[in-house]
Design a protein around this motif. Structure first.
Motif, PDB file in Angstrom:
ATOM      1  N   PHE A  81       5.169  -1.131  -9.587  1.00 30.12           N
ATOM      2  CA  PHE A  81       6.005  -0.616  -8.510  1.00 30.12           C
ATOM      3  C   PHE A  81       5.461  -1.007  -7.142  1.00 30.12           C
ATOM      4  CE2 PHE A  81       7.315   2.351 -11.910  1.00 30.12           C
ATOM      5  CZ  PHE A  81       8.660   2.015 -11.930  1.00 30.12           C
ATOM      6  N   SER A  82       4.165  -1.030  -7.009  1.00 30.28           N
ATOM      7  CA  SER A  82       3.559  -1.454  -5.757  1.00 30.28           C
ATOM      8  C   SER A  82       3.908  -2.915  -5.469  1.00 30.28           C
ATOM      9  CB  SER A  82       2.046  -1.272  -5.832  1.00 30.28           C
ATOM     10  OG  SER A  82       1.430  -1.739  -4.668  1.00 30.28           O
ATOM     11  N   GLN A  83       3.894  -3.738  -6.497  1.00 28.39           N
ATOM     12  CA  GLN A  83       4.238  -5.151  -6.346  1.00 28.39           C
ATOM     13  C   GLN A  83       5.718  -5.305  -5.992  1.00 28.39           C
ATOM     14  OE1 GLN A  83       1.654  -7.634  -6.812  1.00 28.39           O
ATOM     15  NE2 GLN A  83       3.145  -8.663  -5.527  1.00 28.39           N
ATOM     16  N   ILE A  84       6.581  -4.542  -6.653  1.00 27.85           N
ATOM     17  CA  ILE A  84       8.018  -4.618  -6.365  1.00 27.85           C
ATOM     18  C   ILE A  84       8.296  -4.190  -4.923  1.00 27.85           C
ATOM     19  CG2 ILE A  84      10.260  -3.571  -6.906  1.00 27.85           C
ATOM     20  CD1 ILE A  84       9.323  -3.534  -9.851  1.00 27.85           C
ATOM     21  N   ILE A  85       7.634  -3.130  -4.473  1.00 29.38           N
ATOM     22  CA  ILE A  85       7.815  -2.683  -3.095  1.00 29.38           C
ATOM     23  C   ILE A  85       7.367  -3.777  -2.125  1.00 29.38           C
ATOM     24  CG2 ILE A  85       7.044  -1.003  -1.363  1.00 29.38           C
ATOM     25  CD1 ILE A  85       6.911   1.045  -3.686  1.00 29.38           C
ATOM     26  N   GLY A  86       6.290  -4.480  -2.457  1.00 28.38           N
ATOM     27  CA  GLY A  86       5.839  -5.606  -1.636  1.00 28.38           C
ATOM     28  C   GLY A  86       6.861  -6.726  -1.590  1.00 28.38           C
ATOM     29  N   PHE A  87       7.501  -7.033  -2.743  1.00 32.69           N
ATOM     30  CA  PHE A  87       8.537  -8.073  -2.778  1.00 32.69           C
ATOM     31  C   PHE A  87       9.718  -7.686  -1.903  1.00 32.69           C
ATOM     32  CE2 PHE A  87       7.357  -9.006  -7.490  1.00 32.69           C
ATOM     33  CZ  PHE A  87       6.198  -9.624  -7.098  1.00 32.69           C
ATOM     34  N   VAL A  88      10.167  -6.437  -2.052  1.00 29.59           N
ATOM     35  CA  VAL A  88      11.330  -5.970  -1.296  1.00 29.59           C
ATOM     36  C   VAL A  88      11.024  -5.960   0.198  1.00 29.59           C
ATOM     37  CG1 VAL A  88      12.823  -3.979  -0.885  1.00 29.59           C
ATOM     38  CG2 VAL A  88      12.298  -4.674  -3.222  1.00 29.59           C
ATOM     39  N   SER A  89       9.827  -5.537   0.558  1.00 25.89           N
ATOM     40  CA  SER A  89       9.443  -5.511   1.965  1.00 25.89           C
ATOM     41  C   SER A  89       9.436  -6.918   2.555  1.00 25.89           C
ATOM     42  CB  SER A  89       8.068  -4.865   2.107  1.00 25.89           C
ATOM     43  OG  SER A  89       7.647  -4.872   3.429  1.00 25.89           O
ATOM     44  N   ALA A  90       8.884  -7.882   1.825  1.00 28.22           N
ATOM     45  CA  ALA A  90       8.858  -9.272   2.306  1.00 28.22           C
ATOM     46  C   ALA A  90      10.270  -9.839   2.395  1.00 28.22           C
ATOM     47  CB  ALA A  90       8.001 -10.131   1.375  1.00 28.22           C
ATOM     48  N   ALA A  91      11.126  -9.520   1.418  1.00 25.32           N
ATOM     49  CA  ALA A  91      12.509 -10.003   1.443  1.00 25.32           C
ATOM     50  C   ALA A  91      13.262  -9.407   2.626  1.00 25.32           C
ATOM     51  CB  ALA A  91      13.212  -9.662   0.131  1.00 25.32           C
ATOM     52  N   LYS A  92      13.025  -8.137   2.919  1.00 28.95           N
ATOM     53  CA  LYS A  92      13.691  -7.485   4.055  1.00 28.95           C
ATOM     54  C   LYS A  92      13.258  -8.133   5.371  1.00 28.95           C
ATOM     55  CE  LYS A  92      14.430  -3.043   6.344  1.00 28.95           C
ATOM     56  NZ  LYS A  92      14.396  -3.606   7.662  1.00 28.95           N
ATOM     57  N   PRO A 134      -3.714  11.742  -2.994  1.00 34.37           N
ATOM     58  CA  PRO A 134      -3.303  10.356  -2.728  1.00 34.37           C
ATOM     59  C   PRO A 134      -2.477   9.802  -3.897  1.00 34.37           C
ATOM     60  CG  PRO A 134      -5.647  10.453  -3.207  1.00 34.37           C
ATOM     61  CD  PRO A 134      -5.159  11.864  -3.143  1.00 34.37           C
ATOM     62  N   PRO A 135      -1.466   8.983  -3.604  1.00 35.10           N
ATOM     63  CA  PRO A 135      -0.663   8.397  -4.684  1.00 35.10           C
ATOM     64  C   PRO A 135      -1.436   7.304  -5.414  1.00 35.10           C
ATOM     65  CG  PRO A 135       0.059   7.546  -2.587  1.00 35.10           C
ATOM     66  CD  PRO A 135      -0.987   8.573  -2.298  1.00 35.10           C
ATOM     67  N   LYS A 136      -1.000   6.996  -6.617  1.00 38.61           N
ATOM     68  CA  LYS A 136      -1.608   5.923  -7.399  1.00 38.61           C
ATOM     69  C   LYS A 136      -1.289   4.589  -6.725  1.00 38.61           C
ATOM     70  CE  LYS A 136      -1.310   3.656 -11.850  1.00 38.61           C
ATOM     71  NZ  LYS A 136      -0.583   3.560 -13.103  1.00 38.61           N
ATOM     72  N   GLU A 137      -2.302   3.792  -6.489  1.00 42.31           N
ATOM     73  CA  GLU A 137      -2.122   2.482  -5.858  1.00 42.31           C
ATOM     74  C   GLU A 137      -2.047   1.393  -6.922  1.00 42.31           C
ATOM     75  OE1 GLU A 137      -1.539   1.866  -2.729  1.00 42.31           O
ATOM     76  OE2 GLU A 137      -2.010   3.825  -1.911  1.00 42.31           O
ATOM     77  N   VAL A 152       0.883  -1.165   0.000  1.00 42.03           N
ATOM     78  CA  VAL A 152       0.000   0.000   0.000  1.00 42.03           C
ATOM     79  C   VAL A 152       0.920   1.214   0.000  1.00 42.03           C
ATOM     80  CG1 VAL A 152      -1.748   1.276   1.284  1.00 42.03           C
ATOM     81  CG2 VAL A 152      -1.812  -1.221   1.231  1.00 42.03           C
ATOM     82  N   ILE A 153       0.817   2.029  -1.031  1.00 40.03           N
ATOM     83  CA  ILE A 153       1.724   3.165  -1.183  1.00 40.03           C
ATOM     84  C   ILE A 153       1.279   4.343  -0.315  1.00 40.03           C
ATOM     85  CG2 ILE A 153       2.782   4.746  -2.826  1.00 40.03           C
ATOM     86  CD1 ILE A 153       3.500   1.800  -3.301  1.00 40.03           C
TER      87      ILE A 153
END
Length: 136
Positions: free
Chosen positions: A88-99, A81-84, A51-52
């Motif tokens: 990029f939203s999916q990539i941010i989710g991947f990076v967050s889960a990897a972190k 509000p930013p575009k949801e 969620v951006i």
């Protein structure tokens, strides 16, 4: 994909090599050091898109100094509000889960090392009572 290779000292000769999968699968380095290899995959099948903007029902507020997360508020008022969604939203989710997975994995390794150090007798000869002198 995330891949971690953590060298670990072999604590039991051939038994330690067997625990790591044996020498045939490439998990033992020269010098008797085991390498634990952990592979993880982060993709749309196991990660949610991030969620951006602000979650539903959260009002925009001016952030504290030094807080650079999205707050929905600018110096002069609310921001649009930013575009949801999207890539990029999916990539941010991947990076967050990897972190999160990396943090959990490394925390476990650090705790294991602390426990190993705590259980190892230390050399205290001549070290007790030594303190650093203050500079004048």
């Amino acid at each position: 994909h995330a891949r971690f290779e953590i060298p670990q000292p072999a604590a039991g000769g051939n038994d330690a090599q067997a625990d790591a999968g044996g020498a045939d699968d490439g998990n033992v380095m020269s010098g008797g050091t085991n390498v634990v290899i952990t592979n993880q995959c982060f993709d749309a099948s196991n990660c949610k898109a991030a969620v951006i903007g602000l979650p539903d029902g959260v009002e925009p507020v001016k952030p504290e100094p030094g807080d650079y997360s999205y707050s929905g508020m600018h110096d002069h008022g609310p921001m649009p509000p930013p575009k949801e969604g999207g890539q990029f939203s999916q990539i941010i989710g991947f990076v967050s889960a990897a972190k999160k997975a990396s943090d959990a994995y490394l925390t476990e390794l650090i705790e294991e090392e602390k426990a190993m150090v705590a259980s190892t007798p230390t050399n205290t000869g001549g070290e007790v009572g030594k303190q650093k002198r203050k500079r004048k």
